[in-house]
Design an enzyme around this catalytic site. Structure first.
Site, PDB file in Angstrom:
ATOM      1  N   LYS A  70      16.491 -35.231  27.627  1.00 48.32           N
ATOM      2  CA  LYS A  70      17.220 -36.403  28.123  1.00 48.32           C
ATOM      3  C   LYS A  70      18.683 -36.092  28.464  1.00 48.32           C
ATOM      4  CE  LYS A  70      14.277 -39.885  26.000  1.00 48.32           C
ATOM      5  NZ  LYS A  70      14.196 -41.129  25.221  1.00 48.32           N
ATOM      6  N   GLY A 124      20.863 -38.918  21.115  1.00 50.24           N
ATOM      7  CA  GLY A 124      20.824 -39.672  22.365  1.00 50.24           C
ATOM      8  C   GLY A 124      20.257 -41.067  22.189  1.00 50.24           C
ATOM      9  N   LYS A 165      29.287 -36.533  14.208  1.00 53.08           N
ATOM     10  CA  LYS A 165      28.512 -36.973  15.378  1.00 53.08           C
ATOM     11  C   LYS A 165      28.532 -38.499  15.473  1.00 53.08           C
ATOM     12  CE  LYS A 165      25.083 -33.268  15.555  1.00 53.08           C
ATOM     13  NZ  LYS A 165      23.640 -33.055  15.488  1.00 53.08           N
ATOM     14  N   ASP A 176      15.938 -46.986  27.932  1.00 50.09           N
ATOM     15  CA  ASP A 176      15.606 -47.070  26.501  1.00 50.09           C
ATOM     16  C   ASP A 176      16.279 -48.271  25.823  1.00 50.09           C
ATOM     17  OD1 ASP A 176      13.843 -44.958  26.305  1.00 50.09           O
ATOM     18  OD2 ASP A 176      15.375 -43.490  25.737  1.00 50.09           O
ATOM     19  N   GLY A 185       8.283 -48.960  17.079  1.00 53.58           N
ATOM     20  CA  GLY A 185       8.717 -48.104  18.186  1.00 53.58           C
ATOM     21  C   GLY A 185       7.809 -48.178  19.399  1.00 53.58           C
TER      22      GLY A 185
HETATM   23  P1  NAP Z   1      18.092 -36.243  18.463  1.00 54.76           P
HETATM   24  O1  NAP Z   1      19.113 -36.268  19.540  1.00 54.76           O
HETATM   25  O2  NAP Z   1      17.409 -34.967  18.106  1.00 54.76           O
HETATM   26  O3  NAP Z   1      18.766 -36.880  17.138  1.00 54.76           O
HETATM   27  C1  NAP Z   1      18.110 -36.814  15.909  1.00 54.76           C
HETATM   28  C2  NAP Z   1      18.896 -37.587  14.846  1.00 54.76           C
HETATM   29  O4  NAP Z   1      18.129 -37.574  13.633  1.00 54.76           O
HETATM   30  C3  NAP Z   1      20.273 -36.972  14.503  1.00 54.76           C
HETATM   31  O5  NAP Z   1      21.190 -38.028  14.281  1.00 54.76           O
HETATM   32  C4  NAP Z   1      19.967 -36.221  13.209  1.00 54.76           C
HETATM   33  O6  NAP Z   1      21.105 -36.096  12.334  1.00 54.76           O
HETATM   34  C5  NAP Z   1      18.955 -37.116  12.570  1.00 54.76           C
HETATM   35  N1  NAP Z   1      18.112 -36.412  11.581  1.00 54.76           N
HETATM   36  C6  NAP Z   1      17.176 -35.485  11.846  1.00 54.76           C
HETATM   37  N2  NAP Z   1      16.586 -35.073  10.693  1.00 54.76           N
HETATM   38  C7  NAP Z   1      17.199 -35.760   9.685  1.00 54.76           C
HETATM   39  C8  NAP Z   1      17.028 -35.801   8.266  1.00 54.76           C
HETATM   40  N3  NAP Z   1      16.122 -35.022   7.651  1.00 54.76           N
HETATM   41  N4  NAP Z   1      17.797 -36.653   7.529  1.00 54.76           N
HETATM   42  C9  NAP Z   1      18.717 -37.448   8.147  1.00 54.76           C
HETATM   43  N5  NAP Z   1      18.913 -37.464   9.497  1.00 54.76           N
HETATM   44  C10 NAP Z   1      18.159 -36.632  10.255  1.00 54.76           C
HETATM   45  O7  NAP Z   1      16.883 -37.259  18.823  1.00 54.76           O
HETATM   46  P2  NAP Z   1      16.924 -38.550  19.765  1.00 54.76           P
HETATM   47  O8  NAP Z   1      16.630 -38.181  21.177  1.00 54.76           O
HETATM   48  O9  NAP Z   1      18.167 -39.312  19.491  1.00 54.76           O
HETATM   49  O10 NAP Z   1      15.635 -39.354  19.225  1.00 54.76           O
HETATM   50  C11 NAP Z   1      15.608 -39.888  17.897  1.00 54.76           C
HETATM   51  C12 NAP Z   1      14.240 -40.534  17.627  1.00 54.76           C
HETATM   52  O11 NAP Z   1      14.040 -41.682  18.463  1.00 54.76           O
HETATM   53  C13 NAP Z   1      13.055 -39.598  17.905  1.00 54.76           C
HETATM   54  O12 NAP Z   1      12.112 -39.772  16.867  1.00 54.76           O
HETATM   55  C14 NAP Z   1      12.511 -40.104  19.228  1.00 54.76           C
HETATM   56  O13 NAP Z   1      11.130 -39.820  19.379  1.00 54.76           O
HETATM   57  C15 NAP Z   1      12.745 -41.601  19.057  1.00 54.76           C
HETATM   58  N6  NAP Z   1      12.776 -42.335  20.335  1.00 54.76           N
HETATM   59  C16 NAP Z   1      11.816 -43.286  20.529  1.00 54.76           C
HETATM   60  C17 NAP Z   1      11.833 -44.033  21.687  1.00 54.76           C
HETATM   61  C18 NAP Z   1      10.793 -45.105  21.873  1.00 54.76           C
HETATM   62  O14 NAP Z   1      10.612 -45.548  23.019  1.00 54.76           O
HETATM   63  N7  NAP Z   1      10.137 -45.564  20.822  1.00 54.76           N
HETATM   64  C19 NAP Z   1      12.802 -43.791  22.688  1.00 54.76           C
HETATM   65  C20 NAP Z   1      13.769 -42.812  22.451  1.00 54.76           C
HETATM   66  C21 NAP Z   1      13.744 -42.084  21.266  1.00 54.76           C
HETATM   67  P3  NAP Z   1      22.193 -34.906  12.520  1.00 54.76           P
HETATM   68  O15 NAP Z   1      23.114 -35.349  13.621  1.00 54.76           O
HETATM   69  O16 NAP Z   1      22.856 -34.843  11.192  1.00 54.76           O
HETATM   70  O17 NAP Z   1      21.411 -33.663  12.865  1.00 54.76           O
END
Ligand code: NAP
Length: 285
Positions: free
Chosen positions: A73, A139, A165, A110, A248
């Site tokens: 993304k 994101g 962040k 989104d 979700g």
């Molecule tokens: P991303 O950029 O990889 O961000 C991941 C986030 O999760 C970061 O803030 C990270 O913290 C945190 N994290 C990961 N492991 C962790 C843990 N063990 N404990 C605490 N925090 C943790 O991912 P993204 O693109 O933002 O997406 C996030 C989620 O939203 C995903 O599961 C994605 O599939 C979902 N999503 C769903 C939809 C939908 O339509 N339903 C749409 C968009 C996204 P740090 O910064 O500390 O690493």
């Protein structure tokens, strides 16, 4: 698709890595069939590091457009010539549109999908009434924060494992936004109207978020962006606490609707039970 690929078939799709579990082809092809469109929606998965080259190869209208999922993304926003305001504010694009002149437009549906999910599953929720807590600072969290600021949230509280962040996202979304570390999550929950899990916890690991749900007001709404499983550990704990929940999958369908309209020039047909199709594919029916 009408069942036959013709010389006029319009091609669109979704790009991700991995992409094989994406529900977007199922959803969009069901709408395409119901609308009787001469179109097809297919998955793409370019190699790591090859996203910009992949997009360049499609310039000039080889295909109409692409939804974009993890991990591309941010790359999608960078690859576009004309990002719109909501994609720029989110710092990420989930939709690329290829113009005949070779340019690429970027959008992010989104946030719209997130607000649509609240409307559908927590219709009494008013985003303007109380602070909204967003867990995560990637994101998805940034897009959610921007959407809630635009929807009139009095305050957005970003809680993240890596505080820096969360601070960067809070500074970038405009409106009243505050950053919290996971260790001060109790302060963030105090008086909140909604908590949204926008971390990837629950997606592909056994990590769990240990959250003080008892601090939340009884009228608060809990939402998890993760939809596999549909009822995540966070949503199950929220239900036990007596809170209303939003899943979700409602957000996924909510972002797909405006994506379909942008790709095919018409809203998706309303009578298709795409949620039921998605649930069946997830093994939840
Ligand atoms: P991303 O950029 O990889 O961000 C991941 C986030 O999760 C970061 O803030 C990270 O913290 C945190 N994290 C990961 N492991 C962790 C843990 N063990 N404990 C605490 N925090 C943790 O991912 P993204 O693109 O933002 O997406 C996030 C989620 O939203 C995903 O599961 C994605 O599939 C979902 N999503 C769903 C939809 C939908 O339509 N339903 C749409 C968009 C996204 P740090 O910064 O500390 O690493």
């Amino acid at each position: 698709m009408t069942g036959v690929i013709t010389g006029a078939t319009l091609v669109a799709g979704v790009v991700g890595a991995p992409v094989r579990h994406s529900l977007s082809p199922l959803i969009h092809n069901a709408w395409i069939a119901a609308a009787g469109l001469d179109a097809v929606y297919v998955p793409f998965s370019p190699p790591a590091g090859g996203f910009a080259r992949f997009v360049d190869g499609l310039r000039g209208g080889a295909i109409r457009g692409l939804n974009v999922t993890l991990p591309f993304k941010g790359d999608a926003l960078d690859a576009a010539d004309k990002p719109n305001a909501r994609a720029s504010i989110a710092g990420a694009a989930n939709l690329l549109l290829f113009e005949a002149d070779g340019s690429v437009r970027a959008d992010n549906t989104d946030g719209e999908g997130l607000l649509a999910a609240f409307k559908e599953q927590a219709p009494g929720f008013d985003p303007g009434r109380a602070p909204v807590v967003i867990l995560g600072a990637g994101g998805a969290a940034r897009g959610a924060a921007a959407a809630f600021v635009a929807a009139g949230a009095p305050e957005v509280r970003l809680v993240n494992r890596t505080l820096g962040k969360a601070e960067a996202v809070a500074a970038g979304v405009g409106g009243a936004a505050q950053a919290f570390s996971l260790t001060s999550v109790r302060d963030a929950f105090n008086g909140a109207g909604a908590v949204i899990n926008a971390t990837s916890v629950g997606l592909d690991d056994d990590a769990i978020l240990d959250l003080p749900l008892e601090v939340l007001p009884s009228g608060a709404v809990a939402m998890d962006m993760v939809y596999a499983p549909l009822v995540t550990g966070f949503l199950a704990a929220a239900r036990l606490r007596g809170l209303a929940t939003v899943d979700g999958l409602a957000m996924l369908v909510g972002q797909a609707r405006p994506s379909f309209a942008a790709l095919f020039g018409q809203p998706p047909p309303e009578h298709v039970d795409v949620r039921g199709l998605a649930l069946a594919a997830l093994g939840n029916q």
